[in-house]
Design a protein around this motif. Structure first.
Motif, short mmCIF file in Angstrom:
data_model
loop_
_atom_site.label_atom_id
_atom_site.label_comp_id
_atom_site.label_asym_id
_atom_site.label_seq_id
_atom_site.Cartn_x
_atom_site.Cartn_y
_atom_site.Cartn_z
N SER A 156 3.47 -4.76 -9.27
CA SER A 156 2.34 -3.62 -8.94
C SER A 156 2.60 -3.74 -7.14
CB SER A 156 1.19 -3.94 -9.28
OG SER A 156 0.81 -3.80 -10.90
N VAL A 157 2.40 -4.99 -6.74
CA VAL A 157 2.48 -4.98 -5.16
C VAL A 157 3.95 -4.39 -4.67
CG1 VAL A 157 2.99 -6.77 -3.21
CG2 VAL A 157 1.14 -6.67 -5.02
N MET A 158 4.94 -4.64 -5.45
CA MET A 158 6.22 -4.21 -5.10
C MET A 158 6.27 -2.70 -5.15
SD MET A 158 8.57 -7.47 -6.70
CE MET A 158 10.05 -6.57 -5.87
N LYS A 159 5.69 -2.20 -6.18
CA LYS A 159 5.85 -0.62 -6.25
C LYS A 159 4.87 0.02 -5.31
CE LYS A 159 6.70 -0.48 -11.34
NZ LYS A 159 6.26 0.04 -12.52
N ARG A 160 3.86 -0.69 -5.01
CA ARG A 160 2.95 0.09 -3.90
C ARG A 160 3.95 0.04 -2.66
NH1 ARG A 160 -1.88 -2.82 -5.98
NH2 ARG A 160 -1.06 -4.62 -4.71
N GLN A 169 6.93 -0.21 -2.38
CA GLN A 169 8.26 1.01 -2.28
C GLN A 169 7.77 2.29 -2.12
OE1 GLN A 169 11.66 0.56 -2.50
NE2 GLN A 169 11.32 -1.62 -2.79
N SER A 170 6.52 2.44 -2.67
CA SER A 170 6.04 4.02 -2.55
C SER A 170 5.75 4.31 -1.26
CB SER A 170 4.86 4.23 -3.60
OG SER A 170 3.74 3.35 -3.06
N LYS A 171 5.45 3.27 -0.25
CA LYS A 171 4.96 3.53 1.09
C LYS A 171 6.37 3.84 2.02
CE LYS A 171 0.82 0.75 1.03
NZ LYS A 171 0.04 -0.38 1.32
#
Length: 107
Positions: free
Chosen positions: A98-102, A104-106
């Motif tokens: 979840s942290v990595m996806k957040r 990446q989306s930034k």
């Protein structure tokens, strides 16, 4: 009273773990199991005996031969012990994802 061997000591040995892997896919005779190792058949027989005493392997008489196979019920003690750790690490990895996806989306 006969004491039962510790299942975790039994699976600590790499030869016994290999035997478990071999018989997990098909029942095998002691000779067939021993054929996979560079050790005396007597040594492999002792490993098989330990796994049988721990209920990890079960034996079946087929004609003159004994075949060993994995006993799934015997593996339950191991699975029950490992399960809370698996859940713990699954939770950790899910949070990391979840942290990595957040992150990446930034970008």
């Amino acid at each position: 009273m006969k004491l039962r061997r510790d299942v975790f000591q039994a699976i600590a040995d790499p030869t016994r773990r290999t035997i478990i892997t071999l018989v997990a896919f098909q029942a095998m005779t002691p000779s067939a199991i021993a054929g996979n190792f560079d050790a005396a058949r007597q040594t492999i027989s002792k490993h098989i005996q330990i796994l049988t005493e721990c209920n990890i392997l079960e034996q079946e008489q087929i004609g003159r031969e004994i075949h060993y196979r994995l006993n799934p019920d015997g593996m339950k003690e191991i699975a029950d012990f490992i399960e809370p750790f698996r859940k713990f690490w699954d939770g950790r990895f899910n949070r990391l994802e979840s942290v990595m996806k957040r992150h990446q989306s930034k970008k």
